[in-house]
Design a protein around this motif. Sequence first.
Motif, mmCIF file in Angstrom:
data_model
loop_
_atom_site.group_PDB
_atom_site.id
_atom_site.type_symbol
_atom_site.label_atom_id
_atom_site.label_comp_id
_atom_site.label_asym_id
_atom_site.label_seq_id
_atom_site.Cartn_x
_atom_site.Cartn_y
_atom_site.Cartn_z
ATOM 1 N N ILE B 5 0.933 -1.208 -0.066
ATOM 2 C CA ILE B 5 -0.072 -0.085 -0.093
ATOM 3 C C ILE B 5 0.957 0.997 -0.046
ATOM 4 C CG2 ILE B 5 -2.083 -1.294 1.124
ATOM 5 C CD1 ILE B 5 -1.461 0.261 3.499
ATOM 6 N N GLU B 6 0.372 2.229 -0.562
ATOM 7 C CA GLU B 6 1.293 3.611 -0.611
ATOM 8 C C GLU B 6 0.539 4.663 0.146
ATOM 9 O OE1 GLU B 6 2.174 3.780 -4.868
ATOM 10 O OE2 GLU B 6 2.690 2.002 -4.909
ATOM 11 N N LYS B 7 1.323 5.695 0.126
ATOM 12 C CA LYS B 7 0.501 7.015 0.793
ATOM 13 C C LYS B 7 -0.772 7.306 0.354
ATOM 14 C CE LYS B 7 4.678 9.899 1.941
ATOM 15 N NZ LYS B 7 5.479 10.827 1.643
ATOM 16 N N ASP B 8 -0.981 7.343 -0.859
ATOM 17 C CA ASP B 8 -2.080 7.665 -1.756
ATOM 18 C C ASP B 8 -3.340 7.044 -1.541
ATOM 19 O OD1 ASP B 8 -0.879 9.808 -2.659
ATOM 20 O OD2 ASP B 8 -0.439 9.004 -4.832
ATOM 21 N N ASP B 9 -3.031 5.632 -0.873
ATOM 22 C CA ASP B 9 -4.208 4.727 -0.680
ATOM 23 C C ASP B 9 -4.722 5.093 0.711
ATOM 24 O OD1 ASP B 9 -3.491 3.255 -2.764
ATOM 25 O OD2 ASP B 9 -2.049 2.162 -1.974
ATOM 26 N N ILE B 10 -4.037 5.668 1.717
ATOM 27 C CA ILE B 10 -4.589 5.767 2.916
ATOM 28 C C ILE B 10 -6.030 6.390 3.099
ATOM 29 C CG2 ILE B 10 -4.174 6.792 5.267
ATOM 30 C CD1 ILE B 10 -2.132 4.540 4.400
ATOM 31 N N ALA B 151 -1.569 10.334 9.486
ATOM 32 C CA ALA B 151 -0.216 10.765 9.230
ATOM 33 C C ALA B 151 0.695 9.725 9.517
ATOM 34 C CB ALA B 151 -0.067 12.348 9.939
ATOM 35 N N ALA B 152 0.461 9.058 10.893
ATOM 36 C CA ALA B 152 1.702 8.321 11.084
ATOM 37 C C ALA B 152 1.590 7.237 10.087
ATOM 38 C CB ALA B 152 1.329 7.718 12.561
ATOM 39 N N LEU B 153 0.362 6.666 9.583
ATOM 40 C CA LEU B 153 0.152 5.722 8.601
ATOM 41 C C LEU B 153 1.030 5.797 7.301
ATOM 42 C CD1 LEU B 153 -3.342 4.224 9.559
ATOM 43 C CD2 LEU B 153 -1.049 3.027 9.879
ATOM 44 N N ARG B 154 0.601 7.184 6.768
ATOM 45 C CA ARG B 154 1.157 7.643 5.674
ATOM 46 C C ARG B 154 2.713 7.481 5.654
ATOM 47 N NH1 ARG B 154 -2.111 12.060 5.815
ATOM 48 N NH2 ARG B 154 -4.263 11.358 4.898
#
Lengths: 93, 158
Positions: B5-10, B151-154
């Motif tokens: 998964i990527e930042k944009d998926d969050i 934010a932490a997940l990204r």
Amino acid sequence: MSERIVEIVPEAGLHARPASKFVETAGEYDATVEIARADSDDLVPAGSMIAVTSIGARSGEKVRLVAEGDDAEAALDALEQVLSTPEDELEEA
Amino acid sequence: MSTNIEKDDIDDLIPESHIALDDPPNEKSACIEYLLDLLVDAGRVDDREAALDALLAREEETTTGVGMGIGIPHAQTDAVSRPSVAFTRSDEGVDFGSMDDEPAKLLFMILVPKEGAEDHLAILSSLSRALMHEEVRDDLYAAETPAAVQAALREAVA
């Protein structure tokens, strides 16, 4: 140090019951065992469920097992057995 | 979504409405229902009963308590039409029967449609990889708002 490359046989990959059986088996040996995807040097502890889950290995993919310790070969034999067993033939963990 | 998964998926996977930072029930199946209801209330689940059955069937197989204080109940079910993730945090911890005997304090739920096996494994392995890092877990413990969790997940999956 012993090392081998093993193909994942269970249909769901290294996941759920095969994964917990794998982690449990790794814990039965004194040897320190680590696992990575076959094409990666990013070794993680084979005795940790979250680490094994992080590999995300699918059925048909290969993983590298690395073991160090007196019973390293025995540990690798047992772990290879787990990864080579279809899920419906896996005995209750 | 590829193998990670990527930042944009969050934002699509886990919008703020899927995150609850008030204490969930500390009994395992009640906690699973609590996480599920975050996704139900957000309109992601077409059939709550079917989703719950799939989640509990997965727990029957073997626990999703992966150790290090983390539980990731998950299922592939057509009760959802797209991959969805929820998060909650328990101060006291929930007994997930993890192999390391640690109660689960950081709790994620993953629901993915039946045909989404690739997405399912991608989300589960990306999350697990991120959560192995102590600083990621610390960020999730310290987050005071759903936006801070996102934010932490990204940052963690980047």
